[in-house]
Scaffold this active site. Structure first.
Site, PDB file in Angstrom:
ATOM      1  N   LYS A 119       0.857  -1.190   0.000  1.00  0.00           N
ATOM      2  CA  LYS A 119       0.000   0.000   0.000  1.00  0.00           C
ATOM      3  C   LYS A 119       0.886   1.229   0.000  1.00  0.00           C
ATOM      4  CE  LYS A 119      -4.476   0.802   0.310  1.00  0.00           C
ATOM      5  NZ  LYS A 119      -5.476  -0.181  -0.161  1.00  0.00           N
TER       6      LYS A 119
HETATM    7  N1  GLU Z   1      -6.986   0.035  -3.569  1.00  0.00           N
HETATM    8  C1  GLU Z   1      -7.758  -1.129  -3.870  1.00  0.00           C
HETATM    9  C2  GLU Z   1      -7.856  -2.040  -2.660  1.00  0.00           C
HETATM   10  O1  GLU Z   1      -7.726  -1.613  -1.548  1.00  0.00           O
HETATM   11  C3  GLU Z   1      -7.271  -1.822  -5.123  1.00  0.00           C
HETATM   12  C4  GLU Z   1      -5.862  -2.310  -5.081  1.00  0.00           C
HETATM   13  C5  GLU Z   1      -5.337  -2.808  -6.417  1.00  0.00           C
HETATM   14  O2  GLU Z   1      -6.116  -2.878  -7.355  1.00  0.00           O
HETATM   15  O3  GLU Z   1      -4.166  -3.139  -6.477  1.00  0.00           O
HETATM   16  O4  GLU Z   1      -8.158  -3.196  -2.774  1.00  0.00           O
END
Ligand code: GLU
Length: 429
Positions: A119
């Site tokens: 993240k």
């Molecule tokens: N931000 C989204 C999540 O929390 C998508 C993450 C992604 O597609 O890599 O799942």
């Protein structure tokens, strides 16, 4: 100078939000106990492999320079490259990004993707920045983390307050430094740049595929069922529209400014137009104004928290009236609330399963980008639905087998899978 852009008022959130990484570890331990996981594995999996913090200058429109802080955390790369979004928010902290990176590892494992979790986040209130400033911020943040990302290493995506345009800047910045186009470095791109059909709607669509499975399992007919949705962004608005398409009555919707309620059901498409025109769901004609807290406690069959963390806690969990809580957001329910909801017989579809549609279609997009070969929308959606169906069945069976809630059941499946990778690969050197 501490920038006012980094200290704007926070949206509704429980006072004194808890240390989110501690909460993630607490949830992990519950599942690890059920698995009888060995201490060494617990140690490995409760640490993030890499925690990168960057402080970087951005040139603002008035010629001044401001220094921002950003993070990129990679929790575990055992199953494959790490994957996860980048968020821009004034409340971003390293603890939050670590917790969300860990959740991404479990999320990818729960739906069987060949990824570990990551993240990113920048502490900034993006509403205070112009497009040009946002572009400068994005390009400089990505330049600073670029040694650590890449199509085989760590693949960012949109998250709170970032979108397809942000991903286009990331793809371009990375590609300019590589000297050739690298569409596989990021997902959630605009279609023109190698984005996938259905990616923008994927998280919201996945939430409703998950709800369909849960409703079938408990014998709830979605046609005529009532729903309340907290958050009317990329996840909440699509989920609300999809619920309405299935004949459900969406009685309440809220956003950062407040909420609207109509027990006869809201016209979700018209509300979307109203929001696009005015910037918020509030003051939508023919509705009663409600607060975000009131929305969570509305009488309804299905509650979809699709905004931010820490919304359902010990204080309001006893008053939640829904039969199904479908977590469109990451981390909306606190551990004490999980227990209360479970004791009250409320079926919680946990974030790591319920909102996994986003990263699942990100995976489809990555595969398409690596192969330079686009899929149709039908193919994307039918594969997404299959994955949500299969994952629900596995988690529901595990929950029944151990008499545990769906979050712990999902974590049991996910942790078991990641632990397997770790054991088989062994420790180098
Ligand atoms: N931000 C989204 C999540 O929390 C998508 C993450 C992604 O597609 O890599 O799942």
């Amino acid at each position: 100078m501490v920038s006012s852009l980094q200290s704007a008022p926070a949206p509704t959130r429980q006072a004194d939000p808890p240390d989110l990484f501690r909460v993630a570890v607490e949830q992990f331990e519950l599942a690890a106990d059920i698995l009888g996981l060995e201490d060494s594995m617990r140690q490995i999996l409760t640490h993030c492999q890499r925690e990168i913090t960057v402080n970087f200058p951005v040139e603002m429109d008035d010629g001044s320079v401001q220094v921002f802080t950003g993070h990129r955390v990679q929790h575990n790369n055992g199953p494959g490259p790490t994957k996860g979004g980048i968020r821009y928010h004034q409340n971003v902290t390293l603890s939050e990004v670590k917790a969300l990176a860990m959740l991404m590892t479990w999320k990818c494992a729960v739906v069987g993707l060949p990824y570990g979790g990551a993240k990113g986040g920048v502490t900034v209130n993006p509403k205070m920045l112009s497009q040009n400033e946002l572009q400068n911020l994005t390009r400089r943040y990505v330049s600073d983390i670029s040694p650590f990302i890449g199509p085989n290493q760590d693949i960012p995506a949109p998250d709170m307050n970032t979108n397809a345009q942000t991903m286009a800047w990331i793809m371009d910045t990375y590609s300019m430094n590589a000297g050739y186009s690298v569409p596989g470095v990021v997902t959630g791109k605009p279609l023109t740049l190698g984005g996938s059909e259905g990616r923008a709607e994927a998280t919201g669509s996945g939430v409703v595929f998950a709800i369909e499975e849960a409703a079938r399992a408990i014998g709830l007919n979605l046609e005529g069922a009532t729903a309340a949705v907290q958050g009317f962004g990329n996840v909440g608005s699509v989920a609300a529209l999809e619920m309405a398409k299935r004949g459900s009555k969406v009685v309440g919707i809220s956003d950062w400014k407040g909420g609207v309620y109509n027990p006869a059901g809201l016209d979700v498409a018209a509300l979307k137009e109203h929001t696009e025109a005015t910037g918020s769901v509030t003051d939508f004609p023919g509705t009663d104004a409600i607060s975000n807290d009131e929305l969570l406690e509305l009488p309804c069959d299905i509650l979809i928290p699709a905004a931010i963390e820490c919304q359902i806690h010990a204080g309001n969990a006893p008053r939640i009236q829904a039969t199904i809580v479908a977590e469109g957001a990451n981390g909306p329910t606190m551990p004490e609330a999980d227990e209360i909801l479970f004791d009250r017989g409320i079926l919680v579809l946990p974030d790591i399963f319920c909102n996994a549609g986003g990263v699942t279609v990100s995976y489809f997009e990555w595969v398409q980008s690596l192969q330079w070969f686009p899929w149709s929308l039908e193919e994307v959606n039918s594969r997404l639905q299959q994955i949500m169906q299969k994952s629900f069945a596995a988690i529901y069976a595990t929950a029944g087998e151990h008499q545990i809630n769906m979050r712990t059941a999902a974590l049991v499946k996910a942790i078991d899978r990641v632990a397997d990778f770790t054991r088989l690969r062994g420790i180098f050197p």
